[in-house]
Scaffold this active site. Structure first.
Site, PDB file in Angstrom:
ATOM      1  N   PRO A 251      51.710  67.056  52.668  1.00 54.72           N
ATOM      2  CA  PRO A 251      53.008  67.333  52.036  1.00 54.72           C
ATOM      3  C   PRO A 251      53.190  66.348  50.883  1.00 54.72           C
ATOM      4  O   PRO A 251      53.671  65.230  51.067  1.00 54.72           O
ATOM      5  CB  PRO A 251      54.015  67.091  53.168  1.00 54.72           C
ATOM      6  CG  PRO A 251      53.310  66.208  54.139  1.00 54.72           C
ATOM      7  CD  PRO A 251      51.837  66.363  53.954  1.00 54.72           C
ATOM      8  N   ASP A 425      51.915  60.975  49.783  1.00 55.57           N
ATOM      9  CA  ASP A 425      51.961  61.756  51.020  1.00 55.57           C
ATOM     10  C   ASP A 425      53.305  61.470  51.704  1.00 55.57           C
ATOM     11  O   ASP A 425      53.562  60.344  52.141  1.00 55.57           O
ATOM     12  CB  ASP A 425      50.782  61.318  51.909  1.00 55.57           C
ATOM     13  CG  ASP A 425      50.649  62.146  53.170  1.00 55.57           C
ATOM     14  OD1 ASP A 425      51.672  62.714  53.615  1.00 55.57           O
ATOM     15  OD2 ASP A 425      49.529  62.224  53.716  1.00 55.57           O
ATOM     16  N   HIS A 426      54.129  62.495  51.804  1.00 58.31           N
ATOM     17  CA  HIS A 426      55.493  62.298  52.314  1.00 58.31           C
ATOM     18  C   HIS A 426      55.521  61.971  53.805  1.00 58.31           C
ATOM     19  O   HIS A 426      56.540  61.561  54.344  1.00 58.31           O
ATOM     20  CB  HIS A 426      56.335  63.556  52.028  1.00 58.31           C
ATOM     21  CG  HIS A 426      57.785  63.257  51.779  1.00 58.31           C
ATOM     22  ND1 HIS A 426      58.424  62.148  52.286  1.00 58.31           N
ATOM     23  CD2 HIS A 426      58.729  63.920  51.061  1.00 58.31           C
ATOM     24  CE1 HIS A 426      59.681  62.142  51.909  1.00 58.31           C
ATOM     25  NE2 HIS A 426      59.898  63.201  51.153  1.00 58.31           N
ATOM     26  N   ARG A 427      54.381  62.124  54.483  1.00 59.95           N
ATOM     27  CA  ARG A 427      54.357  61.727  55.900  1.00 59.95           C
ATOM     28  C   ARG A 427      54.339  60.205  56.016  1.00 59.95           C
ATOM     29  O   ARG A 427      54.680  59.656  57.058  1.00 59.95           O
ATOM     30  CB  ARG A 427      53.091  62.297  56.584  1.00 59.95           C
ATOM     31  CG  ARG A 427      53.109  63.807  56.697  1.00 59.95           C
ATOM     32  CD  ARG A 427      51.768  64.330  57.175  1.00 59.95           C
ATOM     33  NE  ARG A 427      50.684  64.004  56.259  1.00 59.95           N
ATOM     34  CZ  ARG A 427      49.411  64.332  56.458  1.00 59.95           C
ATOM     35  NH1 ARG A 427      49.076  64.990  57.546  1.00 59.95           N
ATOM     36  NH2 ARG A 427      48.489  64.022  55.576  1.00 59.95           N
TER      37      ARG A 427
END
Ligand code: CAO
Length: 453
Positions: A251, A425-427
């Site tokens: 994401p 990376d939005h995680r």
């Protein structure tokens, strides 16, 4: 032991096919059904397997030779129980044409058809191993070395590919079809499915339906105008598989910003003038590598990788940089950038970029990156959205600097601005951290003395 001549079996409607690959050498011990040569017509290529186990004593064809049914390929000192009289005339039993290139998979002769073709101009000896069913070993997928190599290059897990060849043999076309299906989102590898399930992005069936995707459009382009088909090169195929996985599974969000490099550019030009005679040329990328190391040290999560529910934060700083080469995109890695000065980084970068263009990078020189920079600064453009190079969690895209009017509170002044595009990376990272990372990077580039702090 008996010497036999291994000949081209009945390969269907193919005459005068060229030998394009010799898969064995004189003196090599071969197994029954091991591929010996690849031949290619204008429509298809196929591997010809050996009917017996034994040792290759002489090759009777060379690359480029044209062969037909019955042409002798090699002399083999066959092992096992072979009647010498029969062996003298031995011709391998037909194997299914193993691989089709440049024609649709569906055009490949079906294995059943191939198996029904007359096996050879002279009967194969009753002991011919190729005619005997080979028990499939669960551990090792049944495929020729060249198919294995091809699958390795593409990152296709052979154990997950169903073989359409004789006795379940996995053909090149099977690997291509599998890769195509994964690329089109119609199929997932087990690893991909596990990761999708783990990341909450999907999971479940292998059909791709869990992603809710409609099938890839099939268009007969030739109906609309003249076309040319160009097969993708090896590097492009490998990057394509990696890029697709990274684009689908991460994401990713991109923050754009500008860094004022007016003073840094003046320093760069002066440095190059000073070192004119030494042969070292410093580009903005070398400063960026150094600046990124400082930003990564301040924001360590950007120098990490996800491992399930944990974050592996690396205490080393190896910076990958995308290099445009005639064969496609390569990412050499500049190791221990934190321990090197800008001149040293420039030297090593030039060497690595040259190796990349010459296709001479070793796997070690392309591995271990903790963060990547993709610079299009020498080419142009303003901003772009680079794709993260997994398992890294961020990548910096850089475009061409441009003199721009900047308001200083009283007047517009000309400043040299460098466009930055940080994909993360939005995680692992959130928008605020990304904005801070870019802002800090901008501060360093605006005043490089901050690297020392
Ligand atoms: N702004 C303005 N000019 C820039 C610049 C920038 N951000 N970055 C580089 N330049 C200039 C250099 O100073 C050099 O100028 P001179 O020829 O006048 O000296 C010129 O552009 C060419 O630089 P370069 O590309 O040779 O050197 P580099 O260190 O900037 O980059 C390398 C090296 C290997 C990264 C680069 O050649 C390359 O391959 N870039 C493409 C990367 C790529 O394809 N990324 C996309 C990946 S996603 O598909």
């Amino acid at each position: 032991m008996a010497m036999i001549e291994v000949k081209v079996p009945d390969i269907g409607d193919f005459t005068d096919v060229a030998v394009i690959e010799l898969l064995v050498k004189v003196g090599e011990r071969v197994k029954a059904e091991q591929s010996l040569v690849t031949v290619e017509s204008d429509k298809a290529s196929m591997e010809i397997p050996c009917s017996h186990a034994g040792v290759v004593r002489a090759l009777r064809v060379a690359l480029g030779d044209k062969v037909n049914i019955g042409s002798v390929l090699l002399e083999l000192e066959a092992e096992g129980a072979l009647e010498s009289a029969a062996a003298a005339a031995a011709v391998p039993a037909v194997a299914a044409p193993a691989a089709l290139v440049a024609v649709p998979v569906a055009a490949a002769p079906a294995p059943a058809q191939a198996a029904q073709q007359p096996s050879a101009p002279v009967p194969a000896p009753s002991t011919a191993p190729a005619a005997a069913p080979t028990p499939a070993t669960a551990a090792l997928p049944h495929a020729s070395p060249s198919v294995r190599k091809f699958a390795r290059e593409l990152g296709v897990p052979l154990a997950e590919v169903s073989g359409s060849g004789l006795k379940g043999r996995i053909t090149l076309a099977d690997v291509q079809a599998f890769s195509r299906a994964v690329m089109a989102g119609q199929q997932h590898t087990l690893a991909g499915r596990a990761a999708l399930a783990g990341s909450g992005a999907g999971g479940g069936s292998a059909s791709g339906s869990e992603l809710g995707l409609i099938p890839w459009p099939k268009v007969d382009f030739a109906k609309f105008g003249p076309i040319e088909r160009k097969e993708l090169g090896r590097i492009k195929k490998i990057s394509a598989a990696n890029l697709l996985r990274n684009a689908v599974m991460i994401p990713a969000v991109t923050n754009h910003d500008d860094a004022d490099i007016t003073e840094l550019e003046a320093f760069r030009v002066a440095t190059n003038r000073e070192h004119e005679k030494s042969g070292v040329k410093v580009t903005m990328l070398a400063f960026l590598i150094k600046a990124c190391v400082a930003a990564l040290k301040k924001f360590p999560d950007f120098n990490s990788s996800l491992d399930g529910d944990a974050l592996i934060v690396k205490n080393y700083w190896h910076i990958g940089f995308a290099a445009d080469t005639p064969n496609g995109l390569m990412v050499p890695v500049l190791k221990n950038a934190d321990q090197k000065g800008v001149l040293q980084i420039s030297l090593e970068m030039a060497e690595l970029a040259k190796k990349a263009r010459d296709g001479k990078l070793s796997p070690a020189e392309m591995s271990g990156a903790t963060f990547t920079i993709s610079s299009l600064g020498g080419i142009g453009g303003r901003y772009f959205t680079p794709i993260i190079n997994a398992p890294e969690v961020a990548i910096l895209g850089v475009c061409k600097s441009q003199m721009s009017p900047v308001w200083n509170g009283e007047a517009f002044v000309p400043r040299l601005l460098l466009p930055l595009s940080l994909t993360w990376d939005h995680r692992v990272i959130d928008g605020a951290a990304a904005a801070r990372f870019n802002a800090y990077l901008g501060q360093i580039l605006a005043d490089f003395r901050r690297v020392l702090l």
